[in-house]
Design a protein around this motif. Structure first.
Motif, mmCIF file in Angstrom:
data_model
loop_
_atom_site.group_PDB
_atom_site.id
_atom_site.type_symbol
_atom_site.label_atom_id
_atom_site.label_comp_id
_atom_site.label_asym_id
_atom_site.label_seq_id
_atom_site.Cartn_x
_atom_site.Cartn_y
_atom_site.Cartn_z
ATOM 1 N N ASN A 133 17.191 -6.022 28.742
ATOM 2 C CA ASN A 133 17.376 -4.597 29.040
ATOM 3 C C ASN A 133 18.540 -4.012 28.237
ATOM 4 O O ASN A 133 19.343 -3.222 28.736
ATOM 5 C CB ASN A 133 17.616 -4.375 30.538
ATOM 6 C CG ASN A 133 17.375 -2.936 30.969
ATOM 7 O OD1 ASN A 133 16.417 -2.306 30.535
ATOM 8 N ND2 ASN A 133 18.254 -2.399 31.798
ATOM 9 N N THR A 134 18.610 -4.403 26.969
ATOM 10 C CA THR A 134 19.768 -4.083 26.134
ATOM 11 C C THR A 134 19.325 -3.515 24.788
ATOM 12 O O THR A 134 18.368 -3.993 24.181
ATOM 13 C CB THR A 134 20.618 -5.342 25.894
ATOM 14 O OG1 THR A 134 21.107 -5.825 27.148
ATOM 15 C CG2 THR A 134 21.794 -5.059 24.969
ATOM 16 N N VAL A 135 20.053 -2.485 24.351
ATOM 17 C CA VAL A 135 19.876 -1.926 23.016
ATOM 18 C C VAL A 135 21.209 -2.064 22.281
ATOM 19 O O VAL A 135 22.245 -1.642 22.796
ATOM 20 C CB VAL A 135 19.460 -0.448 23.058
ATOM 21 C CG1 VAL A 135 19.273 0.095 21.639
ATOM 22 C CG2 VAL A 135 18.185 -0.264 23.869
ATOM 23 N N ILE A 136 21.172 -2.674 21.103
ATOM 24 C CA ILE A 136 22.384 -2.826 20.300
ATOM 25 C C ILE A 136 22.261 -1.942 19.058
ATOM 26 O O ILE A 136 21.312 -2.065 18.285
ATOM 27 C CB ILE A 136 22.622 -4.286 19.911
ATOM 28 C CG1 ILE A 136 22.770 -5.145 21.175
ATOM 29 C CG2 ILE A 136 23.869 -4.414 19.023
ATOM 30 C CD1 ILE A 136 23.022 -6.614 20.908
ATOM 31 N N TRP A 137 23.219 -1.051 18.913
ATOM 32 C CA TRP A 137 23.266 -0.119 17.792
ATOM 33 C C TRP A 137 24.243 -0.642 16.751
ATOM 34 O O TRP A 137 25.230 -1.291 17.082
ATOM 35 C CB TRP A 137 23.721 1.257 18.276
ATOM 36 C CG TRP A 137 22.813 1.878 19.296
ATOM 37 C CD1 TRP A 137 22.789 1.640 20.648
ATOM 38 C CD2 TRP A 137 21.781 2.824 19.052
ATOM 39 N NE1 TRP A 137 21.810 2.383 21.260
ATOM 40 C CE2 TRP A 137 21.171 3.131 20.301
ATOM 41 C CE3 TRP A 137 21.302 3.464 17.900
ATOM 42 C CZ2 TRP A 137 20.127 4.033 20.426
ATOM 43 C CZ3 TRP A 137 20.264 4.378 18.022
ATOM 44 C CH2 TRP A 137 19.688 4.640 19.279
ATOM 45 N N GLY A 138 23.975 -0.333 15.480
ATOM 46 C CA GLY A 138 24.892 -0.800 14.463
ATOM 47 C C GLY A 138 24.644 -0.188 13.107
ATOM 48 O O GLY A 138 23.668 0.540 12.888
ATOM 49 N N TYR A 139 25.560 -0.501 12.219
ATOM 50 C CA TYR A 139 25.541 0.057 10.868
ATOM 51 C C TYR A 139 26.309 -0.888 9.959
ATOM 52 O O TYR A 139 27.407 -1.335 10.312
ATOM 53 C CB TYR A 139 26.201 1.442 10.884
ATOM 54 C CG TYR A 139 26.537 2.029 9.529
ATOM 55 C CD1 TYR A 139 25.561 2.676 8.776
ATOM 56 C CD2 TYR A 139 27.828 1.968 9.025
ATOM 57 C CE1 TYR A 139 25.865 3.234 7.544
ATOM 58 C CE2 TYR A 139 28.146 2.525 7.792
ATOM 59 C CZ TYR A 139 27.163 3.148 7.062
ATOM 60 O OH TYR A 139 27.467 3.699 5.846
ATOM 61 N N SER A 140 25.748 -1.222 8.803
ATOM 62 C CA SER A 140 26.415 -2.080 7.835
ATOM 63 C C SER A 140 26.866 -1.275 6.622
ATOM 64 O O SER A 140 26.180 -0.342 6.186
ATOM 65 C CB SER A 140 25.477 -3.201 7.351
ATOM 66 O OG SER A 140 25.346 -4.210 8.325
#
Length: 211
Positions: A133-140
């Motif tokens: 039940n998890t959303v991980i947001w990110g940017y490289s």
């Protein structure tokens, strides 16, 4: 991490290991530099082992795993092979300014195991893990400097899920050349936890925003 007082996922948040560093900006002798490089690898191994031994759901790596100037294909394979041992842990990587996803970067020279996820550098994106039940947001990063913030384009979060942001940037200096992050804007978006890298001093900026 918890949401609504209920334990949701178990995470380790790390970053800025700078594997392969030559310590050229320090007045260290050759033997000491060699020992320090070995210690950095040992720290990396211990972090992965801790994830394995504690049944960690997510290992969040907030950039600068390695120094691209000194790292080799053999070195990045060594990183991959160690991460592969954590078969039950999802390993999420957001590249930083010392290991950017630029042309010829080492991340793209090898195949990664299915438990390793590396954010691309086009824009802020997300990974959904419905079983947690998890959303991980990110940017490289894809360059050595980044003066523009990205938060104005952040989509609305699904608050029925745990939302984590993984990012290599500077929340302490608004005039930085290393991805400025505005704290008030970040808070208003409503992430449950923000895992930051770049500043080499572990600290909580807010109760749920940390280096």
């Amino acid at each position: 991490l918890v949401m609504g007082g209920i334990a949701m996922v178990k995470c380790i948040h790390t970053g800025d290991l700078h594997l392969g560093s030559q310590f050229n900006s320090f007045d260290f002798n050759k033997n000491y530099c060699s020992d320090r490089r070995l210690e950095l690898w040992e720290v990396f191994n211990r972090i992965v082992d801790r994830a394995i031994n504690n049944d960690v759901d997510f290992l969040l790596i907030a950039g600068d795993i390695y120094e691209d100037k000194y790292f080799t294909v053999g070195d990045i394979k060594r990183v991959r092979d160690k991460l592969k041992e954590a078969v039950n842990t999802k390993i999420i990587i957001a590249a930083g300014n010392h290991d950017p996803l630029n042309k010829g970067n080492l991340y793209e020279t090898i195949n990664w195991p299915s438990n390793v996820y590396i954010f691309d550098s086009c824009s802020l994106s997300c990974l959904e893990f419905n079983d947690k039940n998890t959303v991980i947001w990110g940017y490289s990063w894809n360059r050595k400097e980044e003066k523009k913030s990205f938060l104005s384009n952040c989509p609305k979060l699904d608050t029925s899920k745990l939302n984590i942001l993984l990012l290599h940037g500077d929340i302490l200096n608004k005039n930085t050349s290393y991805l400025p992050v505005d704290k008030s804007t970040l808070i208003s978006i409503g992430f449950d936890y923000v895992a930051l890298g770049h500043i080499h001093k572990p600290q909580f900026i807010e109760k749920n925003i940390a280096y």
